[in-house]
Design an enzyme around this catalytic site. Structure first.
Site, PDB file in Angstrom:
ATOM      1  N   ASP A  39       0.773  -1.109   0.001  1.00 47.92           N
ATOM      2  CA  ASP A  39       0.018  -0.035  -0.385  1.00 47.92           C
ATOM      3  C   ASP A  39       1.384   1.191  -0.119  1.00 47.92           C
ATOM      4  OD1 ASP A  39      -1.794   2.087   0.312  1.00 47.92           O
ATOM      5  OD2 ASP A  39      -2.790   0.900   2.561  1.00 47.92           O
ATOM      6  N   ASP A  81      -3.698   2.409  -4.908  1.00 46.31           N
ATOM      7  CA  ASP A  81      -2.555   2.212  -4.892  1.00 46.31           C
ATOM      8  C   ASP A  81      -2.267   1.466  -3.934  1.00 46.31           C
ATOM      9  OD1 ASP A  81      -4.037   3.072  -2.572  1.00 46.31           O
ATOM     10  OD2 ASP A  81      -2.532   4.547  -1.917  1.00 46.31           O
ATOM     11  N   GLU A  82      -3.003   0.255  -4.363  1.00 44.18           N
ATOM     12  CA  GLU A  82      -3.064  -1.486  -3.088  1.00 44.18           C
ATOM     13  C   GLU A  82      -3.447  -2.348  -4.256  1.00 44.18           C
ATOM     14  OE1 GLU A  82      -5.834  -1.761  -0.189  1.00 44.18           O
ATOM     15  OE2 GLU A  82      -5.753   0.466   0.133  1.00 44.18           O
TER      16      GLU A  82
HETATM   17  N1  DCP Z   1      -9.203   8.997  -0.944  1.00 41.58           N
HETATM   18  C1  DCP Z   1      -9.645   9.774  -1.398  1.00 41.58           C
HETATM   19  N2  DCP Z   1     -11.128   9.815  -0.385  1.00 41.58           N
HETATM   20  C2  DCP Z   1     -10.943   8.759   0.815  1.00 41.58           C
HETATM   21  C3  DCP Z   1      -9.943   8.005   1.261  1.00 41.58           C
HETATM   22  C4  DCP Z   1      -8.988   8.397   0.261  1.00 41.58           C
HETATM   23  O1  DCP Z   1      -9.943   9.870  -1.859  1.00 41.58           O
HETATM   24  N3  DCP Z   1     -11.211   8.895   2.225  1.00 41.58           N
HETATM   25  C5  DCP Z   1      -8.336   8.746  -1.885  1.00 41.58           C
HETATM   26  C6  DCP Z   1      -6.981   9.685  -1.353  1.00 41.58           C
HETATM   27  C7  DCP Z   1      -5.623   8.184  -1.349  1.00 41.58           C
HETATM   28  C8  DCP Z   1      -6.214   7.112  -1.836  1.00 41.58           C
HETATM   29  O2  DCP Z   1      -7.604   7.195  -2.237  1.00 41.58           O
HETATM   30  O3  DCP Z   1      -3.853   9.019  -1.726  1.00 41.58           O
HETATM   31  C9  DCP Z   1      -5.861   6.420  -0.731  1.00 41.58           C
HETATM   32  O4  DCP Z   1      -7.084   6.110   0.175  1.00 41.58           O
HETATM   33  P1  DCP Z   1      -6.004   5.204   0.993  1.00 41.58           P
HETATM   34  O5  DCP Z   1      -7.162   4.880   2.708  1.00 41.58           O
HETATM   35  O6  DCP Z   1      -4.584   4.429   1.028  1.00 41.58           O
HETATM   36  O7  DCP Z   1      -5.181   6.045   1.256  1.00 41.58           O
HETATM   37  P2  DCP Z   1      -3.668   7.492   1.323  1.00 41.58           P
HETATM   38  O8  DCP Z   1      -2.759   6.606   0.690  1.00 41.58           O
HETATM   39  O9  DCP Z   1      -3.698   8.572   1.494  1.00 41.58           O
HETATM   40  O10 DCP Z   1      -2.871   7.466   3.274  1.00 41.58           O
HETATM   41  P3  DCP Z   1      -2.038   5.822   3.802  1.00 41.58           P
HETATM   42  O11 DCP Z   1      -2.314   4.699   2.524  1.00 41.58           O
HETATM   43  O12 DCP Z   1      -0.631   6.140   3.876  1.00 41.58           O
HETATM   44  O13 DCP Z   1      -2.893   5.545   5.379  1.00 41.58           O
HETATM   45 CA    CA Z   2      -2.546   4.151   0.741  1.00 40.30          CA
END
Ligand code: DCP
Ligand code: CA
Length: 386
Positions: free
Chosen positions: A9, A104-105
Site C-alpha cells: 500500500d 495504490d494497493e
Molecule cells: N482517497 C480519497 N478519499 C478517501 C480516502 C482515500 O480520495 N476518503 C484517495 C486518496 C488516497 C488514496 O485514495 O491517497 C488511497 O487511499 P488510502 O486509504 O490508501 O490513503 P492514503 O494512501 O492517502 O494514506 P495511507 O495509505 O498512508 O494511510
Molecule cells: Ca495508501
C-alpha cells in the site's frame, strides 16, 4: 503449500504524487482535497498533517482549523492514475500474480519468486526500493501466508514499513489487536461483539465457531476464520475472477426504498463499468441483503441475454430487491450486487437488439467522460439521489 503473499500500500498516495512532482512539499503538512475555503473533504493527508488529527474524509474547513499552516492542493486524478499504472507495472516485474485494489494497493502472490532474493523480506525490500527509485513513493508491505494477515500487517507498519508474519506466528500477531482491525468488521459488528464481551481478535478467535455463526450467519464464519488467520482467498487478477461484486454498508440501518434503490443503482453502475473495462458480459445477477440482525439473504436471476449494460443489470436487480422488500420489512444494513456467469463480449446475432445496443453506447460514453474528468463529472438521474 504455504503461500507467501504481500499486501502493498502506497503511503499518503495523492500527497506523495504531489511531493514527487514538487519536492519542496516533502516533510510538510500537505493535504490533497482542494481549497479549504470551499466545501469538500480531505482525500489524502501527509503524515505530518495527520499529527494534527487530520484524516481522509474530514471536511477541509475543519482540517484548516486544525492546521492553518497546512498546504492545500487540489486533486489531479489523471496524474494519480498515471502514477498508479507505473506502480502496478513495477509490481508485475516481481510476480505475475497480482491483484490491484484501487489505485495504490495490491496483493502480490510471490510464492517461489522470493528464491532469487534469498527471502520474502529481501524481495519486499527490493520492491520498496524500486518503487522509491522510480516513483519517489514510499510503500508499506505486509508479508504473510494469507491475504487478511498481510493486509493487517501492512496497515500496522505504515508509513514506509515492512512487517513479516512468518508461518505459525499468525495467532501471536493477531490476538492482541482490536476486532475492528479485521476487514469487514465495522462499527456495528464491533458493537455487537462488544456486547458479547469480545474486544480483541484473539477473543473472537477463541469463541466456538457455532456461537459466531449463530450471531452473524455466514459472515460470522468468515470473520471467525480471519480471526484465526485462516483466509483461503486467492490472489486473483481482476480478469481471472468469475464474478464481480460490489457492496455497501450503510451508516444507519434503513428501510427507505428510494435510498436502497439509489444505492443499488450506483452498485450496478460500478459492476457494469468493470464489465466493460474487462470486455465481458454477465448473465447472472445476484442481490445480497444483510438485515440489521445480520441475517443475510441472496436472490438470483438469470438474464435472457448476457449484458454489460448498467440499466439492464439494474432492472434485474431492482426486481429482486422489490420482491425481497415485499417479503420482509426489516431494516437493512448492507446491500450488495454480484454478477457472474461471465462471457466474452461476442454475442449471437439473432439476439441483437437495438435498444440494448443504444444503452451500451450511452454507458460507454459516460464511462469515457468519467475516465477523463473524474467519477463525479457526469451523473445519471438515480445517482443524484444518493
Ligand atoms: N482517497 C480519497 N478519499 C478517501 C480516502 C482515500 O480520495 N476518503 C484517495 C486518496 C488516497 C488514496 O485514495 O491517497 C488511497 O487511499 P488510502 O486509504 O490508501 O490513503 P492514503 O494512501 O492517502 O494514506 P495511507 O495509505 O498512508 O494511510
Ligand atoms: Ca495508501
Amino acid at each position: 503449500m504455504v503461500r507467501c503473499i504481500f499486501h502493498i500500500d502506497l503511503d499518503a498516495f495523492f500527497v506523495s504524487a504531489e511531493q514527487a512532482l514538487n519536492p519542496k512539499l516533502r516533510g510538510k503538512p500537505v493535504i490533497v482535497g482542494g481549497d479549504p475555503e470551499r466545501r469538500g473533504v480531505v482525500a489524502s493527508a501527509s503524515y505530518e498533517a495527520r499529527s494534527f488529527g487530520i484524516h481522509a474524509g474530514m471536511p477541509l474547513s475543519k482540517a484548516h482549523r486544525l492546521c492553518p499552516q497546512a498546504i492545500f492542493i487540489q486533486a489531479n486524478f489523471s496524474r494519480y492514475r498515471e502514477a498508479s499504472h507505473k506502480f502496478m507495472e513495477i509490481l508485475a516485474d516481481f510476480s505475475p500474480c497480482i491483484e490491484p485494489l484501487g489505485l495504490d494497493e495490491a496483493y502480490l502472490d510471490v510464492t517461489g519468486y522470493e528464491k532469487p532474493y534469498g527471502s520474502p523480506w529481501k524481495l519486499a525490500l527490493a520492491t520498496k526500493e524500486r518503487i522509491y527509485k522510480e516513483l519517489k513513493f514510499t510503500a508499506s508491505i505486509g508479508i504473510a501466508t494469507c491475504k487478511v494477515v498481510a493486509k493487517i500487517a501492512s496497515d500496522l507498519c505504515k508509513p514506509d514499513g515492512l512487517l513479516e508474519i512468518t508461518p505459525g506466528e499468525e495467532h501471536h500477531f493477531l490476538n492482541p489487536l482490536p476486532v475492528a482491525k479485521l476487514p469487514g468488521v465495522g462499527k456495528k459488528t464491533e458493537q455487537v461483539l462488544k456486547e458479547m464481551g469480545i474486544a480483541t481478535i484473539g477473543e473472537l478467535a477463541s469463541l466456538p465457531l457455532d456461537t459466531v455463526k449463530k450471531r452473524f450467519g455466514k459472515f460470522g464464519i468468515v470473520i471467525h476464520g480471519y480471526a484465526n488467520g485462516i483466509d483461503g482467498r486467492k490472489v486473483e487478477a481482476p480478469g481471472e475472477s468469475k464474478s464481480i461484486s460490489k457492496q455497501t454498508t450503510f451508516a444507519r440501518d434503513t428501510l427507505a426504498h428510494h435510498f436502497l434503490e439509489a444505492s443499488l443503482h450506483h452498485l450496478c453502475e460500478q459492476v457494469s463499468a468493470e464489465l466493460r473495462y474487462r470486455d465481458k458480459r454477465a448473465r447472472c445477477v445476484t442481490l445480497k441483503l444483510r438485515y440489521a440482525d445480520f441475517k443475510t439473504i441472496t436472490r438470483q436471476v438469470t438474464l435472457k441475454e448476457a449484458s454489460n449494460v448498467g440499466r439492464i443489470i439494474f432492472t434485474a436487480a431492482l426486481q429482486l430487491l422489490n420482491k425481497a422488500l415485499a417479503q420482509k420489512e426489516k431494516p437493512i444494513r448492507l446491500i450488495g450486487i454480484k454478477i457472474s456467469n461471465l462471457s466474452g463480449k461476442e454475442r449471437q446475432l439473432y439476439m441483437f437488439n437495438a435498444e440494448t445496443e443504444k444503452l451500451g453506447h450511452l454507458d460507454k460514453a459516460i464511462q469515457q467522460i468519467r475516465r477523463r474528468y473524474g467519477s463525479t463529472a457526469i451523473k445519471k438521474g438515480k445517482d443524484i439521489l444518493i
